[in-house]
Design an enzyme around this catalytic site. Structure first.
Site, PDB file in Angstrom:
ATOM      1  N   SER A   1       0.830  -1.213   0.126  1.00 33.10           N
ATOM      2  CA  SER A   1       0.009   0.098   0.069  1.00 33.10           C
ATOM      3  C   SER A   1       0.773   1.147  -0.014  1.00 33.10           C
ATOM      4  O   SER A   1       1.806   1.289   0.843  1.00 33.10           O
ATOM      5  CB  SER A   1      -0.996  -0.041   1.203  1.00 33.10           C
ATOM      6  OG  SER A   1      -1.899   0.923   1.120  1.00 33.10           O
ATOM      7  N   GLU A   2       0.389   2.289  -0.798  1.00 31.42           N
ATOM      8  CA  GLU A   2       1.332   3.405  -1.028  1.00 31.42           C
ATOM      9  C   GLU A   2       1.754   4.071  -0.032  1.00 31.42           C
ATOM     10  O   GLU A   2       2.878   4.972   0.080  1.00 31.42           O
ATOM     11  CB  GLU A   2       0.979   3.929  -2.253  1.00 31.42           C
ATOM     12  CG  GLU A   2      -0.201   4.913  -1.912  1.00 31.42           C
ATOM     13  CD  GLU A   2      -1.111   5.268  -3.244  1.00 31.42           C
ATOM     14  OE1 GLU A   2      -1.291   4.408  -4.011  1.00 31.42           O
ATOM     15  OE2 GLU A   2      -1.629   6.298  -3.016  1.00 31.42           O
ATOM     16  N   ASN A   3       0.898   4.057   1.168  1.00 31.39           N
ATOM     17  CA  ASN A   3       1.082   4.791   2.199  1.00 31.39           C
ATOM     18  C   ASN A   3       2.097   4.379   3.138  1.00 31.39           C
ATOM     19  O   ASN A   3       2.404   4.941   4.153  1.00 31.39           O
ATOM     20  CB  ASN A   3      -0.051   5.355   3.200  1.00 31.39           C
ATOM     21  CG  ASN A   3      -1.017   3.886   3.318  1.00 31.39           C
ATOM     22  OD1 ASN A   3      -1.054   3.101   2.278  1.00 31.39           O
ATOM     23  ND2 ASN A   3      -1.487   3.948   4.602  1.00 31.39           N
TER      24      ASN A   3
ATOM     25  N   SER B   1       8.453   3.898  -0.209  1.00 31.10           N
ATOM     26  CA  SER B   1       7.589   3.365  -0.556  1.00 31.10           C
ATOM     27  C   SER B   1       7.320   3.715  -2.131  1.00 31.10           C
ATOM     28  O   SER B   1       6.978   2.552  -3.011  1.00 31.10           O
ATOM     29  CB  SER B   1       5.920   3.720  -0.012  1.00 31.10           C
ATOM     30  OG  SER B   1       4.939   3.195  -0.588  1.00 31.10           O
TER      31      SER B   1
ATOM     32  N   GLN C   1       2.186  11.931  -5.954  1.00 30.67           N
ATOM     33  CA  GLN C   1       2.477  11.491  -4.617  1.00 30.67           C
ATOM     34  C   GLN C   1       4.047  11.137  -4.400  1.00 30.67           C
ATOM     35  O   GLN C   1       4.494  11.454  -3.445  1.00 30.67           O
ATOM     36  CB  GLN C   1       1.544  10.206  -4.133  1.00 30.67           C
ATOM     37  CG  GLN C   1       1.594  10.192  -2.467  1.00 30.67           C
ATOM     38  CD  GLN C   1       0.238   9.388  -2.164  1.00 30.67           C
ATOM     39  OE1 GLN C   1      -0.666   9.238  -2.860  1.00 30.67           O
ATOM     40  NE2 GLN C   1       0.621   8.458  -1.240  1.00 30.67           N
TER      41      GLN C   1
END
Lengths: 215, 233
Positions: free
Chosen positions: A49-51, A91, B103
């Site tokens: 998960s990117e977070n 990440s 991001q």
């Protein structure tokens, strides 16, 4: 055009069928998260998960939610034994650095050669938001898209050239849809499989693009 | 003696100036240093540029800072959420400038600032409108876009535990942007739920070494609230 369409769960199961034991996989927000429910038991797949999670597990039981442990959609999740936390730069290094095996994303449009449009409809009054979509699209070893083949207006979402703003160029390897599975190649679309009774020729008429036969 | 423990949020935030670029940790509500943001509202600095992954959830924290009219520009990747009504209203009214950054570029540009990198070539966004007008280069057959670092005057982050040297450990996915933001600001202020004696943090486990931290403030734990998504009715 009345073919037995794959339901959302059948589509998720079709994607899951192509994920291999030991793969590190990022499932995008929305429909792709369903794929996790269809991974065969006994197979170890590490969800990213990117977070900042590797080894993401399922949703917690009601009452056990911890909002410091969330997924990219900001919903509560769990961490499996062996899982790890890391910061955002690491990440995204996992993506850009080519360490993720597979990333499954939703899409508004995909071009025959694998251009992806999934972050903006380009509507003038919309508030723009991109998140990790552009990093994921170009970073994983393989980017797969999961979507309905047609819009509500019966227009193909597989197109010669995307009209929506692009997320990435020539980044999508495969497109899994409710009617068929395709490979995107430099030469254009190639059929992988289709639902019962749907021929390649009929698919070409639906999509409006040449589709080379399955290999 | 080194003692980075500030007795209060107010003292930790003293001296933040109008026009400052403030890096604020957090992804959705996880890792958002709400007490520091409340302190910044009370402190009064205005005309701020805020860097955060999102643009506020609900009415508290970053949303409250926006509502207070202190922010001129926000640099973020994902402002639009189910509960980003404060941002949405200000943006539509033309009262808030937005720089939308993918991001991973956001994280890497912040990291680059902390690591002393002048600029870097990154493949993300090549050929898209978010790379529009910027220098590109083909390296070994792959296309890249030139990206510049994002420096902060101040970083406000939330950690789990820290010591008087400023060493930090985080909690779960609340770590997110904390470590890179800590590196990238002239002054980094962290909240912790627990202040421990020097040596109590296992040196093998320290995530942010104290060199990147200027002040830590102890804040009692309040469970992180849900935010950023539409809850099922």
């Amino acid at each position: 055009m009345d073919y037995p369409r794959r339901t959302k769960d059948q589509l998720a199961a079709r994607v899951a069928q192509d994920i291999f034991d030991g793969a590190v996989v990022n499932l995008g927000i929305g429909q792709p998260t369903l794929v996790a429910n269809h991974l065969p038991a006994g197979m170890e797949v590490v969800l990213h998960s990117e977070n900042g999670l590797l080894g993401m597990g399922s949703a917690p039981a009601e009452g056990q939610e911890d909002y410091d442990l969330i997924n990219a959609g900001k919903q509560p999740v769990t961490l499996r034994p062996g899982g790890a936390f890391f910061h955002h730069a690491d990440s995204f290094a996992m993506m850009r650095g080519g360490h993720l095996d597979i990333c499954v994303l939703g899409a508004f449009q995909v071009s025959a050669t694998g251009d992806l449009a999934n972050w903006s409809t380009g509507a003038p009054d919309a508030i723009p938001a991109v998140g990790g979509a552009m990093d994921l699209a170009i970073g994983a070893k393989q980017t797969w898209v999961m979507m309905d083949l047609l819009t509500k207006q019966n227009e193909s979402k597989l197109v010669e050239k995307c009209s929506y703003p692009l997320t990435g160029l020539a980044c999508v390897k495969r497109v899994y849809t409710d009617l068929a599975t395709f490979a995107c190649t430099e030469q254009g679309l190639q059929l992988i499989d289709a639902v019962d009774g749907l021929s390649r020729e009929a698919l070409e008429r639906i999509v409006g693009l040449p589709i080379s036969p399955a290999q | 003696m080194i003692n980075k423990i500030a007795p209060s949020v107010e003292e930790a935030l003293a001296g933040i100036q109008d026009g400052a670029t403030v890096l604020i940790g957090g992804f959705g509500t996880a890792g958002i240093p709400n007490e520091l943001i409340d302190g910044l509202i009370a402190q009064g600095a205005k005309d701020l540029t805020v860097v955060n992954n999102n643009a506020g959830n609900g009415e508290a924290g970053l949303a409250a800072l926006l509502r207070a009219g202190r922010v001129r520009k926000i640099i973020c990747s994902f402002p639009r959420q189910a509960d980003s009504q404060v941002f949405d209203g200000l943006y539509r009214a033309g009262k808030l400038e937005l720089e939308l950054v993918p991001q991973g570029n956001l994280a890497e540009r912040i990291r680059a600032a902390g690591a002393g990198i002048g600029a870097f070539f990154c493949p993300t966004g090549y050929g898209t409108q978010l790379a529009g007008g910027r220098e590109t280069r083909e390296i070994n057959g792959k296309h890249y876009v030139l990206e510049y670092p994002i420096h902060g005057d101040v970083a406000l982050i939330k950690a789990e535990a820290g010591d008087r040297w400023g060493n930090l450990v985080y909690r779960k996915a609340a770590r997110n942007f904390g470590p890179v933001m800590a590196m990238a600001a002239q002054r980094t202020i962290a909240t912790v739920h627990e202040v421990v004696e020097l040596g109590a943090l296992n040196p093998e486990h320290i995530v942010t070494p104290g060199i990147f931290v200027n002040k830590i403030v102890q804040i009692d734990r309040v469970a992180t609230q849900a935010g950023g998504f539409k809850k099922a009715a």
